[in-house]
Design a protein around this motif. Sequence first.
Motif, short mmCIF file in Angstrom:
data_model
loop_
_atom_site.label_atom_id
_atom_site.label_comp_id
_atom_site.label_asym_id
_atom_site.label_seq_id
_atom_site.Cartn_x
_atom_site.Cartn_y
_atom_site.Cartn_z
N MET A 306 0.94 5.76 8.84
CA MET A 306 2.18 5.81 9.61
C MET A 306 3.40 5.85 8.67
SD MET A 306 3.55 3.09 12.43
CE MET A 306 4.03 1.90 11.22
N ALA A 307 3.38 4.99 7.66
CA ALA A 307 4.51 4.96 6.72
C ALA A 307 4.64 6.29 5.99
CB ALA A 307 4.32 3.82 5.71
N SER A 308 3.50 6.87 5.60
CA SER A 308 3.54 8.16 4.89
C SER A 308 4.10 9.24 5.80
CB SER A 308 2.14 8.56 4.43
OG SER A 308 1.73 7.71 3.40
N MET A 310 6.15 8.96 8.31
CA MET A 310 7.60 8.79 8.50
C MET A 310 8.37 9.29 7.28
SD MET A 310 7.80 5.07 10.34
CE MET A 310 9.58 4.99 10.23
N ARG A 311 7.84 8.99 6.12
CA ARG A 311 8.52 9.38 4.88
C ARG A 311 8.52 10.91 4.71
NH1 ARG A 311 12.59 7.59 2.23
NH2 ARG A 311 12.44 7.66 -0.03
N ALA B 70 9.91 7.63 -3.49
CA ALA B 70 9.41 8.36 -2.33
C ALA B 70 8.05 8.96 -2.61
CB ALA B 70 10.39 9.47 -1.96
N ARG B 73 3.19 5.38 -2.42
CA ARG B 73 2.89 4.80 -1.11
C ARG B 73 3.84 3.63 -0.83
NH1 ARG B 73 -2.71 4.04 -1.38
NH2 ARG B 73 -2.97 6.05 -0.38
N GLY B 75 6.79 3.30 -1.82
CA GLY B 75 8.11 3.84 -1.50
C GLY B 75 8.26 4.12 -0.02
N ALA B 76 7.18 4.55 0.62
CA ALA B 76 7.22 4.83 2.05
C ALA B 76 7.51 3.55 2.83
CB ALA B 76 5.90 5.44 2.49
N PHE B 77 6.94 2.45 2.37
CA PHE B 77 7.17 1.18 3.07
C PHE B 77 8.57 0.64 2.79
CE2 PHE B 77 2.69 1.42 3.68
CZ PHE B 77 2.47 0.73 4.86
N ALA B 79 11.15 2.49 2.33
CA ALA B 79 12.03 3.29 3.19
C ALA B 79 11.96 2.81 4.63
CB ALA B 79 11.62 4.76 3.10
N MET B 80 10.75 2.46 5.07
CA MET B 80 10.57 2.01 6.45
C MET B 80 11.34 0.70 6.66
SD MET B 80 6.89 2.38 8.28
CE MET B 80 6.19 0.82 7.82
N GLU B 83 15.06 1.40 6.91
CA GLU B 83 15.47 2.02 8.18
C GLU B 83 15.59 1.02 9.31
OE1 GLU B 83 12.71 5.20 8.84
OE2 GLU B 83 13.43 6.28 7.06
#
Lengths: 453, 84
Positions: A306-308, A310-311, B70, B73, B75-77, B79-80, B83
């Motif tokens: 899910m995080a991937s 969204m990114r 970014a 992996r 980095g995705a969290f 960013a989440m 947000e």
Amino acid sequence: MGKNIKNRQDRSPGLSYAEILDTDTHHVSEIWRTESPADFGTADQPSDVYTSRHFHDLEMEKIWLKVWQFACREEHIPEIGDTEVYDIGKFSVLIVRTGVDEIKAYPNACLHRGRLLRDCAGHATELRCPYHGYTWSLGGELKVVPSEWDFPQVNKDEYALTELPVGRWGGFIFISLDLDVEPFEEFLGTLSLHFENYRMDERFVEAHVAKVMRCNWKTAQEAFMEAFHLATTHPSIITGTGDCNSRYDVFGNFARAVTPTGTPSPHLTWDPSEQEMLDAMLDRGQDEERLGVVPEGKTAREMAAMASRMRVAQVADPEWVESLSDAEMIDSIYYTLFPNFHPWGGFNRIVYRFRPFGDEHEMSIFETLYLSPFKGDRPPPAKVHWIGADESILEAHELGFLARVFDQDTFNMPQVQKGMHTLQLVKPGITLSRYQETKLRHFFDIYNKYMSK
Amino acid sequence: MHQMIHPLTRATYDAETDEIVKVTRDGKSGLYTRNGEYISGELKQSVDPEMCRWVASYVEHKNAGVGASARDRAGAFVAMKEEK
């Protein structure tokens, strides 16, 4: 080609990759469910192919002068007149964009005295030798013969540059130094089908790192062709990585490995929670704040996917991102197209290439490209960041977390090379596993065919 | 600085600097280089050099200002979280 095997008696305990795919929250395409194992037996692989000058010279003649090989990306030469230089061993190839949709490749040598026509990439309106000034058009026609009166033997029609075979796929440009090489599409086989949903041509080179290694090119690339080494070389990640649950498939000239994440290694003697697996996937230390929390009823795989999504949706078509499975978002899916091209599948952005460093048989170049999606105008490709043999890959900050993974891999590679010389005092070969090192065995299956031609 | 429990041996690896790692097991601790070579301390045994490198390289990257990006992996969290 090895004999297909159907049973699972010779597989690791734990979940199979097929069972992991069954838990996916999104549609899993048939290409991921397709299994294509191969059994290449259990014979040792002679190690002199890594250490001997003789084999290096044979490879130059029988492989590098014959095979299709990845030279550069189309984005490296976007304008007519842009050139790129691709060196392999002691040979050099000049790649030129000669039309909006036309690319040519020539042996990078002046037909007069042999000097390289171009030393490096750049824009050109003609191909002029810097030594005496013999000049060809971008299309390879001889235009200028200095002191033409003194070369009565030179017929311009016969002194055109030789056009080398060029293959194009997914934004990658391949060349061959063999004028009689098999058609590119035949060599590639079904590889393009495996990547048809990943829009490889709609990516840009966000990072490009070239590390010089003190080991043979095969020694270097083999560190990236199996998950068997994870428990020892990258122990911190196995809490959330199913190293032994990896699947290995063979398809003609390429092979695929798939290593699941968000599932524990069968090596563990304890049962990690979903949260512990996610923490391991995110490299969270005991003394650090959690980056992500797995809610009750959810899994680490679901959360990471899910995080991937969204990114990635921020820089790519959200509909496309939504069409990708959890597996494609988070698992390690690493292909090898013989002999040295390693594009990663799924959303992963990695492409590796390994080749000899110059004409040295115990030195190599280990390249990593990040191919990233983008919105709007295509960003320019990253320049190559060279890292010397005695410099640390940790200097490649643009690789982020991956540089630390490579720091562990590069700790081994030169020591493998050095150790093989000593090993040869007692044993002529290296002992590969039957399944987990399938990709290495597949490589040598093709390698031996080329070398015996 | 970056403390991790080895998933196989359950020893704790804690980077004191980008060159020195403290390893603790069964209540005993020792200091080791980033390549797993013993420096000092009560715990004197073979430790995992790759785990030493892993925690030490975290410090090296942190000192160099390399954070989750970014491309990672993590980095995705990050960013989440941002947000939210």
